[in-house]
Design a protein around this motif. Structure first.
Motif, PDB file in Angstrom:
ATOM      1  N   ASP A   1    -102.260  18.908  27.327  1.00 13.93           N
ATOM      2  CA  ASP A   1    -103.240  19.505  28.231  1.00 13.93           C
ATOM      3  C   ASP A   1    -104.359  20.260  27.513  1.00 13.93           C
TER       4      ASP A   1
ATOM      5  N   ASP B   1    -107.762  20.577  25.436  1.00 15.08           N
ATOM      6  CA  ASP B   1    -108.972  19.827  25.108  1.00 15.08           C
ATOM      7  C   ASP B   1    -109.260  19.983  23.628  1.00 15.08           C
ATOM      8  N   THR B   2    -109.695  18.930  23.017  1.00 17.57           N
ATOM      9  CA  THR B   2    -110.040  18.951  21.596  1.00 17.57           C
ATOM     10  C   THR B   2    -111.275  18.100  21.378  1.00 17.57           C
TER      11      THR B   2
ATOM     12  N   ILE C   1    -109.300  12.095  21.321  1.00 14.35           N
ATOM     13  CA  ILE C   1    -109.908  11.691  22.596  1.00 14.35           C
ATOM     14  C   ILE C   1    -109.663  10.202  22.849  1.00 14.35           C
TER      15      ILE C   1
END
Length: 160
Positions: free
Chosen positions: A139, A141-142, A148
């Motif tokens: 969960d 974000d990167t 991605i």
């Protein structure tokens, strides 16, 4: 399965605790240069090769837990003495490389946090080791394009 309102995304985090016995070692301290003809190779230290082999043998039973999406790793390193004291970054790099080679994690680029990692101030002469906790961070974000792309591929296949 604990899911967030039919999205197919699990809200339950997966954790794995591993204890790797043996004196933690880094790849870079005591590197060796090998020359064969005109070719030159930089090899890791003998101490690291021994440590890596011990860890790979211990990690065989954890391959079924292969992590393929973002993870957090927390390591606590217990050293037997202060001789040849390693640096923390070198230990983290060695641990990541060993976990990847053992196929517990798909790629060390998936590590988005090393929060809580440290070398214990308490020496353990009889039981040097590293205690590793791997936590699923799906969960998070990167900005890493590799992560991605992996996440998008999993979602497209309906695996995430």
């Amino acid at each position: 399965m604990d899911t967030a309102k039919n999205t197919g995304i699990s809200t339950k985090k997966k954790n794995l605790k591993i204890i790797l016995f043996g004196r933690p070692a880094t790849k870079k301290n005591g590197s060796r240069i090998m020359r064969r003809g005109k070719a030159t190779r930089l090899l890791p230290s003998e101490a690291f090769v021994k440590y890596e082999n011990e860890c790979l043998w211990q990690l065989k039973r954890y391959q079924k837990y292969k992590f393929e999406l973002p993870i957090r790793i927390q390591c606590i390193y217990y050293l037997p003495n202060k001789a040849n004291y390693p640096d923390l970054v070198g230990l983290m790099q060695a641990t990541a490389d060993i976990l990847e080679k053992a196929q517990v994690i798909e790629n060390d680029r998936l590590i988005v946090s090393w929060d809580g990692t440290y070398i214990s101030p308490t020496l353990d002469k009889l039981n040097p080791r590293v205690e590793v906790i791997i936590t699923d961070m799906n969960d998070v974000d990167t900005p890493d394009p590799y992560v991605i792309k992996k996440r998008a591929a999993k979602m497209q296949l309906g695996l995430f």
